[in-house]
Scaffold this active site. Structure first.
Site: not given
Length: 293
Positions: A186-188, A215
């Protein structure tokens, strides 16, 4: 939800797609953004598009209508949040080699995405402690260390990378740690974790997913379940809470470190000049200069 107190619509969107006319399109993108009073950044690359923009509702809608008229971007997915004021100071359209620099040109997401998990399904997995096949779920954060410090999922694997180009090697070095487990990257907003998941598949990971929309999409659809803290964003807001509102987290102008609300109570925190992360170094440097005088 948007309210009269938060008139600005902030959008984050990307799409991996062959885009070989970026130089020709740059002027068009800049013109439509300026005509609609938008600010932010659009990256045009041979592998696709990435954008962070803000404007009033009708301005954003006009831009998206123009963008989606191009068949390549008709289905682009946009994540929204809202703010009281314009979070960007200028409008930039840049030509880049990659949407997000990884230095692995063989990764071409448009030729086949890694499997993804929707936010609601991920929450269910985390609630029950395993995926739908009974495998333990491990969250892997693909962001830089200072972003992770603002907030991340519970029990996340964080390799403290300083830049995304470090990720391919570190995840290869730790492959054995994930035997028998399902990995969710996951990331932004989804870009880094999409590339990360494809790379992991390429080097032999057999059960890896990307969090669809990152996210920000998770916050939008699920809230803060299984997440601790806020999400760092690259504009004046610094970080968003799980309800997608600007948090009290700040960023030091002097050293760019993230400064939590508790750290902002320190006498070392002087907005625009210092924070608890850099003030000791500033004092030591001043002492050295004084000693040499």
């Amino acid at each position: 939800m948007q309210s009269p107190d938060t008139p600005y619509v902030n959008i984050a969107a990307y799409k991996f797609i062959s885009f070989d006319d970026t130089a020709d399109k740059r002027a068009e993108f800049l013109d439509i953004c300026q005509k609609n009073n938008l600010r932010g950044t659009v990256l045009l690359t041979p592998e696709g598009i990435n954008m962070f923009l803000a404007g009033l509702r009708h301005e954003i809608d006009a831009y998206l209508a123009w963008l989606r008229a191009d068949p390549r971007f008709a289905d682009i997915i946009v994540k929204e949040s809202f703010s009281e004021k314009q979070p960007f100071t200028r409008m930039l359209v840049k030509l880049k080699a990659e949407i997000i620099t990884m230095k692995h040109p063989l990764i071409k997401p448009e030729e086949g995405r890694a499997p993804f998990v929707e936010p609601k399904d991920l929450k269910r997995w985390l609630d029950q402690g395993h995926d739908d096949n009974g495998k333990p779920v491990v969250m892997v954060d693909t962001r830089n260390g200072f972003e992770v410090d603002v907030g991340t999922f519970d029990n996340t694997v964080d390799y403290r990378i300083a830049k995304f180009t470090e990720f391919p090697q570190v995840i290869a070095d730790h492959k054995a740690d994930f035997d028998g487990k399902t990995v969710v990257t996951f990331c932004t907003g989804g870009i880094r974790c999409e590339k990360a998941a494809i790379h992991m598949q390429n080097i032999g990971y057999d059960s890896v997913y990307q969090l669809e929309g990152g996210i920000l999409k998770y916050f939008e659809e699920v809230g803060g379940a299984h997440y601790n803290g806020d999400c760092f964003v690259f504009d004046y807001r610094t970080a968003l809470s799980p309800d997608l509102k600007e948090s009290q987290t700040a960023q030091c102008f002097a050293c760019r470190a993230v400064v939590t609300p508790r750290e902002q109570l320190s006498p070392d925190y002087v907005p625009g000049k210092s924070c608890p992360h850099c003030a000791p170094r500033q004092r030591a440097a001043a002492d050295d200069v004084a000693a040499q005088a």
